[in-house]
Design a protein around this motif. Structure first.
Motif, short mmCIF file in Angstrom:
data_model
loop_
_atom_site.label_atom_id
_atom_site.label_comp_id
_atom_site.label_asym_id
_atom_site.label_seq_id
_atom_site.Cartn_x
_atom_site.Cartn_y
_atom_site.Cartn_z
N HIS A 140 0.81 -1.22 0.00
CA HIS A 140 0.00 0.00 0.00
C HIS A 140 0.84 1.28 0.00
O HIS A 140 0.38 2.34 -0.43
N THR A 141 2.10 1.21 0.47
CA THR A 141 2.94 2.41 0.49
C THR A 141 3.39 2.84 -0.90
O THR A 141 3.84 3.98 -1.08
N ARG A 142 3.25 1.98 -1.90
CA ARG A 142 3.68 2.29 -3.26
C ARG A 142 2.56 2.15 -4.29
O ARG A 142 2.76 2.43 -5.47
N CYS A 143 1.41 1.70 -3.84
CA CYS A 143 0.32 1.37 -4.76
C CYS A 143 -0.38 2.62 -5.30
O CYS A 143 -0.81 3.48 -4.52
N PRO A 144 -0.54 2.74 -6.62
CA PRO A 144 -1.24 3.92 -7.18
C PRO A 144 -2.75 3.85 -6.99
O PRO A 144 -3.44 4.83 -7.23
N MET A 145 -3.28 2.70 -6.53
CA MET A 145 -4.72 2.53 -6.35
C MET A 145 -5.08 2.28 -4.89
O MET A 145 -6.07 1.63 -4.58
N GLN A 158 -4.54 0.11 4.25
CA GLN A 158 -3.58 0.53 5.26
C GLN A 158 -3.82 -0.13 6.61
O GLN A 158 -2.99 0.00 7.53
N THR A 159 -4.92 -0.86 6.74
CA THR A 159 -5.24 -1.47 8.04
C THR A 159 -5.49 -2.97 7.96
O THR A 159 -5.21 -3.70 8.91
N LEU A 160 -6.01 -3.45 6.84
CA LEU A 160 -6.41 -4.86 6.72
C LEU A 160 -5.64 -5.56 5.62
O LEU A 160 -5.65 -5.11 4.47
N ARG A 161 -4.99 -6.65 5.97
CA ARG A 161 -4.23 -7.41 4.99
C ARG A 161 -5.18 -8.23 4.11
O ARG A 161 -5.99 -8.99 4.62
N PRO A 162 -5.10 -8.10 2.79
CA PRO A 162 -5.98 -8.86 1.91
C PRO A 162 -5.56 -10.33 1.82
O PRO A 162 -4.37 -10.64 1.80
N GLU A 163 -6.54 -11.21 1.78
CA GLU A 163 -6.26 -12.64 1.65
C GLU A 163 -6.12 -13.00 0.18
O GLU A 163 -6.71 -12.37 -0.69
#
Length: 332
Positions: free
Chosen positions: A291-296, A302-307
């Motif tokens: 998320h620190t580099r994602c353009p979308m 920033q809070t929940l890790r996607p599975e």
């Protein structure tokens, strides 16, 4: 449908770094491989790709228990490798081999090629002296070298020839699975295609299964059947190669593939330039690691890790854009 040869479940490899700050000790953990899961079918070539330092080589070595995983299960040919004793694991070694990245440092400089190829046969008690000689003679021919090479030492060969010796050594015990850890990255471009073609020919002849670790996406596209993309110790996308190259889903995969040069000058491709630096695995971001580099990026990232979720048949992606949640984390 092909049978599953290898099943990796929630594999983790953490390294602890003890530090002292002004008299106080602080424990830091590097998450080199962080909850990785995938399966490999018999006879296929499964690719692991990503930037340098993403954990792909560590994952490959953890699967073989060349380094001990911190957690997770590795089911190989019906056996749970992570629960085996050293003696039981040694019996499984015949079926699992590795080809290392650097063909020079992986060969003993004091041994001739004959001895290098014979050593695994002696260790595992394969045949008598005559049978071993016959097997070695066949191996050296299979990888495109001659009998005169058997009495030479590693420093007397080119990089491509040394890698052929490494491949012959991996084949000597007739394994079911070979982990190829960036086997062509240290070679000249003119030699890379020869080694890749050799690996494909050997796979067809001996019914081998490969885990092919690389950062060169053009090489991976040529040899692999399915590909897993890693970022900061985690798998972000898995798919069949053609679908992955034509319709990548994860923003990181899209950026990675946009950097592949297009040989046709008439085809215009959009280059995605990522901002910022790759975070340290010792201080990985909370939520989605990208998320620190994602353009979308969205708030939920920033809070929940996607599975890692199946978004299409055979296509898995770890991204909130495809996991059925909106920017607030609510199911949609």
């Amino acid at each position: 449908m092909s049978e599953t040869l290898l099943q990796v479940e929630h594999l983790k490899k953490y390294y602890s770094l003890g530090k002292r700050w002004f008299g106080k000790s602080e424990q830091q953990v590097i998450k080199a491989v962080d909850d990785v899961s995938f399966s490999v079918l018999k006879g296929e070539t499964f690719g692991l790709v990503g930037e340098s330092g993403c954990g792909k080589s560590t994952a490959g070595r953890s699967i073989l228990r060349l380094i001990e995983p911190t957690a997770g299960r590795v089911q190989f040919n019906g056996q749970d490798l992570t629960s085996l004793t050293p003696k039981e694991l040694r019996l499984q070694r015949k079926d699992m081999q590795i080809v290392f990245q650097d063909p020079f440092s992986s060969l003993n400089p004091r041994h001739t090629v004959q001895r290098i190829l014979e050593e695994p046969l002696i260790v595992h008690g394969v045949g008598n002296a005559k049978e071993r000689r016959n097997l070695i003679s066949r191996l050296i021919e299979v990888v495109g070298l001659s009998h005169s090479h058997l009495q030479r030492y590693p420093h007397q060969f080119s990089g491509g020839q040394r890698q052929r010796i490494g491949i012959a050594r991996a084949l000597s015990l007739q394994p079911k699975l070979i982990v190829a850890d960036e086997p062509v990255s240290a070679l000249d471009v003119s030699i890379q295609s020869q080694v890749i073609n050799l690996l494909q020919d050997l796979q067809e002849e001996f019914g081998l299964t490969y885990i092919f670790i690389a950062h060169d996406l053009s090489v991976v596209k040529h040899i692999c059947d399915r590909i897993a993309v890693m970022y900061l110790g985690r798998i972000v996308e898995i798919s069949e190669k053609n679908r992955l190259y034509e319709t990548p889903q994860h923003p990181y995969t899209k950026a990675l593939f946009s950097a592949v040069p297009e040989p046709d000058p008439d085809i215009k491709t959009e280059r995605i330039i990522l901002q910022g630096e790759v975070p340290s695995p010792a201080n990985a971001p909370v939520g989605c690691a990208f998320h620190t580099r994602c353009p979308m990026v969205m708030d939920i990232c920033q809070t929940l890790r996607p599975e890692l979720t199946e978004t299409e048949p055979g296509h898995l992606t770890a991204c909130h854009l495809f996991t059925g949640s909106d920017a607030t984390g609510r199911a949609v």
